[in-house]
Design a protein around this motif. Sequence first.
Motif, PDB file in Angstrom:
ATOM      1  N   ILE A 552       1.261   5.813   1.082  1.00 13.80           N
ATOM      2  CA  ILE A 552       2.646   5.382   0.933  1.00 13.80           C
ATOM      3  C   ILE A 552       3.245   5.018   2.288  1.00 13.80           C
ATOM      4  O   ILE A 552       3.975   4.033   2.416  1.00 13.80           O
ATOM      5  CB  ILE A 552       3.466   6.483   0.237  1.00 13.80           C
ATOM      6  CG1 ILE A 552       2.937   6.698  -1.191  1.00 13.80           C
ATOM      7  CG2 ILE A 552       4.940   6.162   0.222  1.00 13.80           C
ATOM      8  CD1 ILE A 552       3.476   7.932  -1.849  1.00 13.80           C
ATOM      9  N   GLU A 553       2.934   5.845   3.298  1.00 19.95           N
ATOM     10  CA  GLU A 553       3.460   5.599   4.644  1.00 19.95           C
ATOM     11  C   GLU A 553       3.116   4.193   5.116  1.00 19.95           C
ATOM     12  O   GLU A 553       3.907   3.526   5.788  1.00 19.95           O
ATOM     13  CB  GLU A 553       2.895   6.629   5.632  1.00 19.95           C
ATOM     14  CG  GLU A 553       3.444   8.029   5.476  1.00 19.95           C
ATOM     15  CD  GLU A 553       4.804   8.203   6.122  1.00 19.95           C
ATOM     16  OE1 GLU A 553       5.124   7.424   7.030  1.00 19.95           O
ATOM     17  OE2 GLU A 553       5.541   9.105   5.705  1.00 19.95           O
ATOM     18  N   SER A 554       1.924   3.745   4.770  1.00 16.68           N
ATOM     19  CA  SER A 554       1.495   2.421   5.240  1.00 16.68           C
ATOM     20  C   SER A 554       2.272   1.291   4.578  1.00 16.68           C
ATOM     21  O   SER A 554       2.236   0.150   5.052  1.00 16.68           O
ATOM     22  CB  SER A 554      -0.008   2.236   4.979  1.00 16.68           C
ATOM     23  OG  SER A 554      -0.278   2.232   3.585  1.00 16.68           O
ATOM     24  N   HIS A 555       2.974   1.592   3.471  1.00 16.94           N
ATOM     25  CA  HIS A 555       3.728   0.549   2.774  1.00 16.94           C
ATOM     26  C   HIS A 555       5.236   0.667   2.965  1.00 16.94           C
ATOM     27  O   HIS A 555       5.994  -0.177   2.494  1.00 16.94           O
ATOM     28  CB  HIS A 555       3.422   0.586   1.262  1.00 16.94           C
ATOM     29  CG  HIS A 555       2.031   0.149   0.917  1.00 16.94           C
ATOM     30  ND1 HIS A 555       0.981   1.024   0.871  1.00 16.94           N
ATOM     31  CD2 HIS A 555       1.522  -1.078   0.617  1.00 16.94           C
ATOM     32  CE1 HIS A 555      -0.119   0.363   0.548  1.00 16.94           C
ATOM     33  NE2 HIS A 555       0.190  -0.918   0.380  1.00 16.94           N
ATOM     34  N   LEU A 556       5.695   1.735   3.628  1.00 16.65           N
ATOM     35  CA  LEU A 556       7.132   1.895   3.812  1.00 16.65           C
ATOM     36  C   LEU A 556       7.653   0.907   4.859  1.00 16.65           C
ATOM     37  O   LEU A 556       6.930   0.565   5.803  1.00 16.65           O
ATOM     38  CB  LEU A 556       7.464   3.324   4.235  1.00 16.65           C
ATOM     39  CG  LEU A 556       7.332   4.408   3.155  1.00 16.65           C
ATOM     40  CD1 LEU A 556       7.612   5.777   3.753  1.00 16.65           C
ATOM     41  CD2 LEU A 556       8.255   4.122   1.982  1.00 16.65           C
ATOM     42  N   PRO A 557       8.895   0.474   4.718  1.00 17.29           N
ATOM     43  CA  PRO A 557       9.464  -0.461   5.699  1.00 17.29           C
ATOM     44  C   PRO A 557       9.622   0.209   7.065  1.00 17.29           C
ATOM     45  O   PRO A 557       9.827   1.424   7.162  1.00 17.29           O
ATOM     46  CB  PRO A 557      10.825  -0.822   5.094  1.00 17.29           C
ATOM     47  CG  PRO A 557      11.159   0.292   4.167  1.00 17.29           C
ATOM     48  CD  PRO A 557       9.846   0.762   3.625  1.00 17.29           C
ATOM     49  N   GLY A 612       1.079  11.343  -6.201  1.00 19.42           N
ATOM     50  CA  GLY A 612       1.185   9.893  -6.092  1.00 19.42           C
ATOM     51  C   GLY A 612       2.284   9.292  -6.917  1.00 19.42           C
ATOM     52  O   GLY A 612       2.309   8.076  -7.137  1.00 19.42           O
ATOM     53  N   ASN A 613       3.216  10.118  -7.391  1.00 13.18           N
ATOM     54  CA  ASN A 613       4.358   9.628  -8.166  1.00 13.18           C
ATOM     55  C   ASN A 613       5.632   9.705  -7.336  1.00 13.18           C
ATOM     56  O   ASN A 613       5.709  10.453  -6.360  1.00 13.18           O
ATOM     57  CB  ASN A 613       4.531  10.450  -9.453  1.00 13.18           C
ATOM     58  CG  ASN A 613       3.360  10.287 -10.394  1.00 13.18           C
ATOM     59  OD1 ASN A 613       2.887   9.175 -10.613  1.00 13.18           O
ATOM     60  ND2 ASN A 613       2.886  11.387 -10.950  1.00 13.18           N
ATOM     61  N   VAL A 614       6.650   8.924  -7.744  1.00 17.60           N
ATOM     62  CA  VAL A 614       7.948   8.970  -7.092  1.00 17.60           C
ATOM     63  C   VAL A 614       8.998   9.312  -8.141  1.00 17.60           C
ATOM     64  O   VAL A 614       8.961   8.815  -9.268  1.00 17.60           O
ATOM     65  CB  VAL A 614       8.287   7.635  -6.394  1.00 17.60           C
ATOM     66  CG1 VAL A 614       8.300   6.482  -7.383  1.00 17.60           C
ATOM     67  CG2 VAL A 614       9.601   7.710  -5.664  1.00 17.60           C
ATOM     68  N   GLY A 692       3.579   1.640  -6.001  1.00 15.43           N
ATOM     69  CA  GLY A 692       4.338   0.500  -6.515  1.00 15.43           C
ATOM     70  C   GLY A 692       5.751   0.472  -5.959  1.00 15.43           C
ATOM     71  O   GLY A 692       6.267  -0.592  -5.593  1.00 15.43           O
ATOM     72  N   TYR A 693       6.386   1.654  -5.853  1.00 12.31           N
ATOM     73  CA  TYR A 693       7.740   1.710  -5.316  1.00 12.31           C
ATOM     74  C   TYR A 693       7.755   1.348  -3.831  1.00 12.31           C
ATOM     75  O   TYR A 693       8.629   0.586  -3.378  1.00 12.31           O
ATOM     76  CB  TYR A 693       8.306   3.110  -5.531  1.00 12.31           C
ATOM     77  CG  TYR A 693       9.685   3.301  -4.944  1.00 12.31           C
ATOM     78  CD1 TYR A 693      10.758   2.553  -5.412  1.00 12.31           C
ATOM     79  CD2 TYR A 693       9.920   4.227  -3.937  1.00 12.31           C
ATOM     80  CE1 TYR A 693      12.040   2.719  -4.891  1.00 12.31           C
ATOM     81  CE2 TYR A 693      11.184   4.401  -3.401  1.00 12.31           C
ATOM     82  CZ  TYR A 693      12.244   3.646  -3.876  1.00 12.31           C
ATOM     83  OH  TYR A 693      13.506   3.811  -3.358  1.00 12.31           O
ATOM     84  N   ALA A 694       6.757   1.857  -3.072  1.00  9.36           N
ATOM     85  CA  ALA A 694       6.712   1.552  -1.639  1.00  9.36           C
ATOM     86  C   ALA A 694       6.501   0.063  -1.408  1.00  9.36           C
ATOM     87  O   ALA A 694       7.097  -0.530  -0.498  1.00  9.36           O
ATOM     88  CB  ALA A 694       5.595   2.359  -0.973  1.00  9.36           C
TER      89      ALA A 694
END
Length: 721
Positions: A552-557, A612-614, A692-694
């Motif tokens: 997730i970190e790799s996809h965060l802005p 792995g869920n948000v 998906g959210y990230a």
Amino acid sequence: MIVSRPSDAFQPGELLNNTYRIEELLGRGGTSDVYKARSEISGRLVALKVLKSEFSGNDDYLVLLTREEEIREVRHDAVVRYSENHRTQDGHVYLLMDYVEGPGLDRKLKQGPMSAEDLLVVCRRVAEGLEAAHRRNIVHRDLSPDNIILRGGDPAQAVIIDFGIAKDTNPGAQTIVGNEFAGKYAYAAPEQLNGQTDARSDIYSLGALLLANYRGAAPEIGKNPMEVVRKKGEPLDTDGVPEPLKTLIERMTDPVPAKRFQSAADVLEYLRAPDQTGDTVEDDPDATVIVPPPRKVEPSEPPAAAPARSISPAPKRKSRGGVMAMLAALVLVLGGIGGYVFGAFDGLMGPAYPPADPFSLIVEKPGTSPASAVGYVPDDGMQAALDRMMAGLSGTAELTLASGAIEDDWSTDVLTVLDHLEPLDKWRVVMNGDKARVSGTTSDPALHDRVMAAFSAGLPGGLDGEVDIELQPVFLATEAVTSVLDELADCGALALPGATSVGFGPQNNVVVTGKVAETATRITLFDTLRDLAGDRDVVLDVEVLNPTLCLIESHLPDAPPGGIGVDYIVGDRNAPNPSGRFFVGENPVIDVVLPANMTDGYLTVSILDVSGNVFHLLPNLNRQDNSIAALRQGRDGEVSVRVAYGLDEAAQNGRLAFRVDDSTLGKSKVIVLHSAQPLFDGLRPTSESAVGYARALQDNFEADHNSILSLDSRLLETARP
């Protein structure tokens, strides 16, 4: 019972690997702690020896723990049974063994003297255990009162524990762990000071602890290294010890290994027949020899008559000459004895010094601490030379003149070795008779080559041994470190905040910051950098997440922090939880704290869990208005906004609340985004795929770099109690 601390690896009530429930902490050591636990499956009590976290990635200590695990092949009631090593999800390494209920001999030692009868029983039992271990070539090397437990308090049920030698640095224990020596000074055999250990060393230690427990006091070991070396070369004081314990201890603790009982079987043989103490060592020069007295001649047995012969009177002059010759010879003999005693012939024969066995000497220049020379030397010339060398290096010399089984040119040869080493940054010479271990380091390639060339044909004279001179560059290149970071990074880039264009100097620490996906990565990173850094300290300011969060970190802005705080509260007790760690059954309550200067925009709060869920805490179907103005409700300054509620409150207002169960334990992350406008058209579902959210956030950020003003986050960890 020892009181648990929050910093302990495990807490009472905690369940390990779904099997072992921690009951209490039994003891703390320098590198490991021991816990009492119970199997939830079988109900059996066990002991868990847990490496402290700072050592769980150290190969040296893992090898020691593995060596201890290998004792499971020894099957004897006098040796504690080991099972296997385990590693928990968060990286703690522990060894599983039988739990032995009863006092240790160290506790009995503190209580006072034990009877000779009980100690003979203990000796027989422990010797049987040692015999079983030695049969498999396993030597304990650290036998001492705290490593023998009397099961149920019964001397006949003594059990040997702790074969690992990586345990105790408590005050007074005086344990040394390293390449040169492992064991406790008070009970270690003399040869262990020189790195030599075999089964006879365990025999010595057993004898020494028997004497200590008989007297109710540990052996006196001296106040400095030289005293230790000297005392270890002397027999233990057994005055007042009754037989057969006295002879038993003396035969077990002779300073010379060859004069001791040679095996645990010999000890057991003596215990079976203590009155039949047949010598186990041949040609002992110190042995007492008893010869029968001369036969008394009875009057009824006249001496046999001498053969008849003719006797002629001898001339007086001849008789006087014989007497004078005898007197002259007697004067010469007495004069020779006097001259020897008073040193008249020292110039010709050399002075006679007391023998030392082993003949040991350690001379070193550590680099970070004062140089030192400790041990035996064969002549005052070498003593003076080492005194001068240590004075020039601002070091100390504690040397004793002694004789020993060494080559005639030993002094010259050892001083030649030291002359070659002296220019190095660090060096160390360990002598044991004619055997030598020579090591050193330098940052000068030319000096390294010159010293290695000096020893290319081996050590000088009759010395024998190994030479290891390491070349260490002055600067550690930044590129060498970054290549390691690039290879091992598994949760985004790792940074070197202290790096310079020329690299890391001799006094510079190697500091690494960033995130990694697993504890194993952190351990590998530390070990690799430690080998690369030489004497420099390695500091890992690295956050351990998990593979899901790292993905997730790799996809965060890439947005800056905004100073928004995240506070945790245990809802069941309404108690602050600054650690952010919640146990199964607890109700995490989450507050977001807005800084005073944040007065407009929109707030988006989500929690990314380990599975792995948000889960969207704000906005969501039950709370759609996420504007800063609405959240402040007219309040100025710093404002706390609740986004996850207590169970009772949530039942009344329909807001989100959580209770920790054991299905998704580990690390989750609360993400707080401050944006100028609502991030999405409409509401996101209450829960969705974190990846998906990230990606949706990243797409939004790439479409409009000004849409997200800041990003703040904090970890939340769930675990079993």
